[in-house]
Design an enzyme around this catalytic site. Structure first.
Site, short mmCIF file in Angstrom:
data_model
loop_
_atom_site.label_atom_id
_atom_site.label_comp_id
_atom_site.label_asym_id
_atom_site.label_seq_id
_atom_site.Cartn_x
_atom_site.Cartn_y
_atom_site.Cartn_z
N GLU A 1 2.48 0.30 -4.16
CA GLU A 1 1.34 0.23 -3.27
C GLU A 1 1.74 -0.48 -1.97
OE1 GLU A 1 -2.01 -0.12 -6.84
OE2 GLU A 1 -1.59 -1.85 -5.57
N HIS B 1 -6.86 1.12 -4.53
CA HIS B 1 -6.94 -0.23 -5.09
C HIS B 1 -8.12 -1.00 -4.48
CE1 HIS B 1 -4.27 -3.39 -7.25
NE2 HIS B 1 -5.54 -3.75 -7.31
#
Length: 317
Positions: A264, A283
């Site tokens: 990420e 997220h």
């Protein structure tokens, strides 16, 4: 006290929330999203680090000669080298349970989106499909009820319990797998194997550690019910992403929804971006403004307790 906030841009969006509360504890230095090289230099004289996803490893701790405390704007703390902190006597506190309601509502939203196809029908109408239809109810997408379906929950912390409560309210049956079951007269605790084979929907709410890493792989996906729906709002590393893709493409899973990835932010090479039966959010299950305000207060309260010499849940104890 000198306090370093390493990645405030992951907590504050367009100045929608203030971090001024931390100036009450000492001199603060803020970075939007600090680089490793910047961090190595910045920690030389800090007493306290407050971070979200910044990696605080042994190298950083060695460079931070005055470091006494690390506080996280997160429940997960796999970005902190806990062993190194323990050796150096550095206290580490996470932000426990602040996002329970937010994550639980996102899990339920994923389930409802999958079975109602609301997003598909909304797009159909906006693209002119209803105007072109000869029927008052064009049944373009196959929908289903969640009532009576079985939800399998991996992990039974605060989020797992909140998801269970919401799912029961929708008339779903709930199964739970946890390493430490505590019978309560209501919850049906089962083995992981049974959870996989019986669940119409499977949702992960476990931390990322040695036991859970790559928990969902080709073998475990194969043991799930044909046509099951899979959800991951835990950590990307709990899932082998290539095997998730295979399960989606083969039709083993009817769909999946994930809020986390192994890497990420999403990399250019990520092969999950445009999979048609996969919902991906960046997220953000934890991130409603109300939730982030609660998070800031919790992180401040943790720091205040530490500075006042109160008993705290030191993860590096």
């Amino acid at each position: 006290m000198k306090i370093l906030l390493t990645d405030v841009a992951t907590v504050v969006s367009n100045n929608d929330l203030s971090l001024d509360i931390f100036t009450n504890f000492g001199e603060t230095v803020e970075y939007a999203n600090i680089t490793h090289e910047e961090l190595l230099e910045a920690v030389s004289d800090v007493d306290i680090i407050l971070c979200n996803k910044t990696v605080i490893n042994r190298e950083i701790m060695n460079a931070a000669k005055n470091l006494k405390y690390i506080g996280t704007f997160a429940t997960g703390y796999n970005n902190i080298d806990i062993d190194a902190a323990r050796e150096k006597g550095i206290t580490v506190l996470n932000a426990a349970e602040y996002s329970t309601n937010a994550v639980a509502q996102q899990v339920i939203a994923y389930i409802l989106l999958h079975y109602t196809k609301i997003s598909n029908y909304d797009a159909f109408v906006k693209e002119g499909g209803w105007k072109k239809s000869l029927l008052f109810s064009p049944l373009v997408f196959a929908t289903d009820e969640v009532f009576g379906k079985t939800l399998g929950i991996v992990g039974y912390g605060s989020i797992g319990k909140a998801v269970e409560k919401a799912a029961l309210g929708l008339g779903m049956k709930v199964l739970v797998y946890t390493r430490t079951p505590k019978p309560n007269g209501v919850t049906e605790f089962v083995s992981f194997e049974e959870l996989l084979s019986r669940s119409d929907v499977l949702t992960l709410h476990c931390p990322l550690n040695e036991q859970s890493a790559n928990l969902m792989n080709c073998e475990t996906f194969a043991k799930m019910k044909d046509g099951a729906f899979f959800i991951n709002t835990a950590r990307g590393g709990v899932v082998v992403e290539a095997h998730l893709l295979e399960a989606l493409q083969s039709g083993k899973l009817s769909g999946a929804a994930i809020d986390v990835l192994t890497k990420e932010p999403m990399s250019e090479e990520c092969f999950l971006q445009n999979v048609p039966n996969l919902i991906i959010t960046p997220h953000t299950a934890w991130a409603p403004l109300t939730t982030r305000k609660r998070l800031v207060d919790l992180v401040a309260n943790n720091l205040r307790a530490f500075l006042n010499g109160e008993e705290v849940n030191n993860l590096a104890k």
